[in-house]
Design a protein around this motif. Structure first.
Motif, PDB file in Angstrom:
ATOM      1  N   MET A 117      92.129  -5.114 -25.490  1.00 46.72           N
ATOM      2  CA  MET A 117      91.202  -4.818 -26.556  1.00 46.72           C
ATOM      3  C   MET A 117      90.344  -3.626 -26.441  1.00 46.72           C
ATOM      4  SD  MET A 117      89.492  -8.709 -27.199  1.00 46.72           S
ATOM      5  CE  MET A 117      89.586  -8.905 -25.423  1.00 46.72           C
ATOM      6  N   ASN A 118      89.948  -2.907 -27.574  1.00 49.66           N
ATOM      7  CA  ASN A 118      89.024  -1.858 -27.520  1.00 49.66           C
ATOM      8  C   ASN A 118      87.546  -2.113 -27.599  1.00 49.66           C
ATOM      9  OD1 ASN A 118      88.241  -1.872 -30.303  1.00 49.66           O
ATOM     10  ND2 ASN A 118      90.259  -0.685 -30.720  1.00 49.66           N
ATOM     11  N   ILE A 119      86.701  -1.499 -27.305  1.00 50.85           N
ATOM     12  CA  ILE A 119      85.295  -1.609 -27.501  1.00 50.85           C
ATOM     13  C   ILE A 119      84.820  -2.249 -28.778  1.00 50.85           C
ATOM     14  CG2 ILE A 119      84.517   0.748 -28.043  1.00 50.85           C
ATOM     15  CD1 ILE A 119      82.412   0.285 -25.741  1.00 50.85           C
ATOM     16  N   GLY A 120      85.452  -1.606 -29.733  1.00 49.37           N
ATOM     17  CA  GLY A 120      85.229  -2.073 -31.282  1.00 49.37           C
ATOM     18  C   GLY A 120      85.374  -3.553 -31.545  1.00 49.37           C
ATOM     19  N   GLN A 121      86.623  -3.893 -31.065  1.00 51.94           N
ATOM     20  CA  GLN A 121      86.987  -5.509 -31.115  1.00 51.94           C
ATOM     21  C   GLN A 121      85.948  -6.129 -30.382  1.00 51.94           C
ATOM     22  OE1 GLN A 121      90.959  -4.500 -29.836  1.00 51.94           O
ATOM     23  NE2 GLN A 121      91.835  -5.058 -31.901  1.00 51.94           N
ATOM     24  N   VAL A 122      85.836  -5.790 -29.117  1.00 48.13           N
ATOM     25  CA  VAL A 122      84.622  -6.383 -28.263  1.00 48.13           C
ATOM     26  C   VAL A 122      83.612  -6.693 -28.878  1.00 48.13           C
ATOM     27  CG1 VAL A 122      83.861  -6.535 -25.970  1.00 48.13           C
ATOM     28  CG2 VAL A 122      86.158  -6.127 -26.135  1.00 48.13           C
ATOM     29  N   ARG A 133      78.709  -0.307 -23.266  1.00 45.68           N
ATOM     30  CA  ARG A 133      78.784   0.905 -22.463  1.00 45.68           C
ATOM     31  C   ARG A 133      77.643   0.945 -21.467  1.00 45.68           C
ATOM     32  NH1 ARG A 133      81.002   3.085 -27.120  1.00 45.68           N
ATOM     33  NH2 ARG A 133      79.097   3.948 -27.864  1.00 45.68           N
ATOM     34  N   LEU A 134      76.332   0.776 -21.808  1.00 45.64           N
ATOM     35  CA  LEU A 134      75.169   0.347 -20.866  1.00 45.64           C
ATOM     36  C   LEU A 134      75.377  -0.717 -19.943  1.00 45.64           C
ATOM     37  CD1 LEU A 134      72.039   1.259 -20.427  1.00 45.64           C
ATOM     38  CD2 LEU A 134      71.717  -1.019 -21.947  1.00 45.64           C
ATOM     39  N   TYR A 135      75.802  -1.788 -20.359  1.00 49.98           N
ATOM     40  CA  TYR A 135      76.089  -2.940 -19.383  1.00 49.98           C
ATOM     41  C   TYR A 135      77.192  -2.212 -18.404  1.00 49.98           C
ATOM     42  CZ  TYR A 135      73.747  -5.870 -22.648  1.00 49.98           C
ATOM     43  OH  TYR A 135      72.750  -6.309 -23.751  1.00 49.98           O
ATOM     44  N   GLU A 136      78.097  -1.712 -18.768  1.00 53.88           N
ATOM     45  CA  GLU A 136      79.157  -1.113 -18.072  1.00 53.88           C
ATOM     46  C   GLU A 136      78.620  -0.109 -16.763  1.00 53.88           C
ATOM     47  OE1 GLU A 136      82.952   1.571 -18.048  1.00 53.88           O
ATOM     48  OE2 GLU A 136      82.616   0.949 -19.758  1.00 53.88           O
ATOM     49  N   ASP A 137      77.950   0.930 -17.634  1.00 54.34           N
ATOM     50  CA  ASP A 137      77.178   1.854 -16.554  1.00 54.34           C
ATOM     51  C   ASP A 137      76.407   1.406 -15.679  1.00 54.34           C
ATOM     52  OD1 ASP A 137      78.593   3.688 -18.251  1.00 54.34           O
ATOM     53  OD2 ASP A 137      76.826   4.343 -19.631  1.00 54.34           O
ATOM     54  N   ALA A 183      96.140   5.392 -20.558  1.00 56.70           N
ATOM     55  CA  ALA A 183      96.464   6.622 -20.038  1.00 56.70           C
ATOM     56  C   ALA A 183      95.634   7.854 -20.894  1.00 56.70           C
ATOM     57  CB  ALA A 183      98.002   6.930 -20.472  1.00 56.70           C
ATOM     58  N   SER A 184      95.117   7.284 -21.920  1.00 58.22           N
ATOM     59  CA  SER A 184      94.451   8.471 -22.722  1.00 58.22           C
ATOM     60  C   SER A 184      92.939   8.275 -22.324  1.00 58.22           C
ATOM     61  CB  SER A 184      94.640   8.321 -24.384  1.00 58.22           C
ATOM     62  OG  SER A 184      94.301   6.928 -24.641  1.00 58.22           O
ATOM     63  N   GLY A 185      92.396   7.252 -21.544  1.00 63.04           N
ATOM     64  CA  GLY A 185      91.175   7.299 -21.060  1.00 63.04           C
ATOM     65  C   GLY A 185      90.223   6.256 -22.058  1.00 63.04           C
ATOM     66  N   TYR A 186      90.909   5.686 -22.649  1.00 63.96           N
ATOM     67  CA  TYR A 186      90.096   4.505 -23.610  1.00 63.96           C
ATOM     68  C   TYR A 186      89.969   3.375 -22.793  1.00 63.96           C
ATOM     69  CZ  TYR A 186      90.657   7.391 -27.801  1.00 63.96           C
ATOM     70  OH  TYR A 186      90.882   8.401 -28.499  1.00 63.96           O
ATOM     71  N   ARG A 187      88.647   2.761 -22.746  1.00 66.67           N
ATOM     72  CA  ARG A 187      88.378   1.451 -22.245  1.00 66.67           C
ATOM     73  C   ARG A 187      89.443   0.384 -22.748  1.00 66.67           C
ATOM     74  NH1 ARG A 187      83.468   4.000 -23.180  1.00 66.67           N
ATOM     75  NH2 ARG A 187      82.390   4.058 -21.286  1.00 66.67           N
ATOM     76  N   GLU A 188      89.795  -0.373 -21.720  1.00 71.33           N
ATOM     77  CA  GLU A 188      90.673  -1.582 -22.171  1.00 71.33           C
ATOM     78  C   GLU A 188      89.941  -2.936 -21.744  1.00 71.33           C
ATOM     79  OE1 GLU A 188      94.472  -0.742 -20.736  1.00 71.33           O
ATOM     80  OE2 GLU A 188      94.883   0.469 -22.474  1.00 71.33           O
TER      81      GLU A 188
END
Length: 128
Positions: free
Chosen positions: A1-6, A18-22, A33-38
């Motif tokens: 899933m991408n961040i929008g779906q989550v 992203r804050l909680y991840e950081d 491979a393209s750098g997107y969060r999964e």
């Protein structure tokens, strides 16, 4: 899933996720491979936990502790209960403080005529 779906599934903003991840509150997601969060189901569980704990008044640091406890098969429910009891005491203390503030404000409001005169019982009481 991408961040929008989550974000849509959890009701959290992408910025919050992203804050909680950081801040290391949730497990870092894998990167494509393209750098997107999964994100996966574990992230949904962690984010829902954080969201619900924050709604109950827990700080981000406390939320992180809950996430760690959720992943710890050796945890004891007594540890979790103690954290909840401590937060309950904090909330009860805040409620008491707010009730005292409310009492004072009601007293001031009832004592002040609120008219055009310069005489003000609220100011008089504050400057005692």
């Amino acid at each position: 899933m991408n961040i929008g779906q989550v974000a849509q599934l959890t009701g959290l903003s992408s910025k919050s996720i992203r804050l909680y991840e950081d801040k290391g509150i949730i497990t870092p997601p894998l990167r494509s491979a393209s750098g997107y969060r999964e994100y996966g189901s574990q992230h949904l569980q962690e984010l829902n936990l954080v969201s619900r704990a924050k709604s109950a008044g827990f700080s981000l640091a406390e939320c992180k502790e809950f996430v760690e406890l959720a992943h710890n098969p050796q945890r004891k429910s007594s540890e979790v209960k103690a954290k909840a009891q401590e937060k309950l005491k904090e909330v009860e203390m805040k409620i008491h403080q707010l009730q005292e503030i409310e009492k004072q404000l009601k007293q001031w409001v009832s004592s002040c005529p609120g008219n055009g005169d310069s005489q003000c019982p609220i100011i008089d009481d504050l400057t005692k």
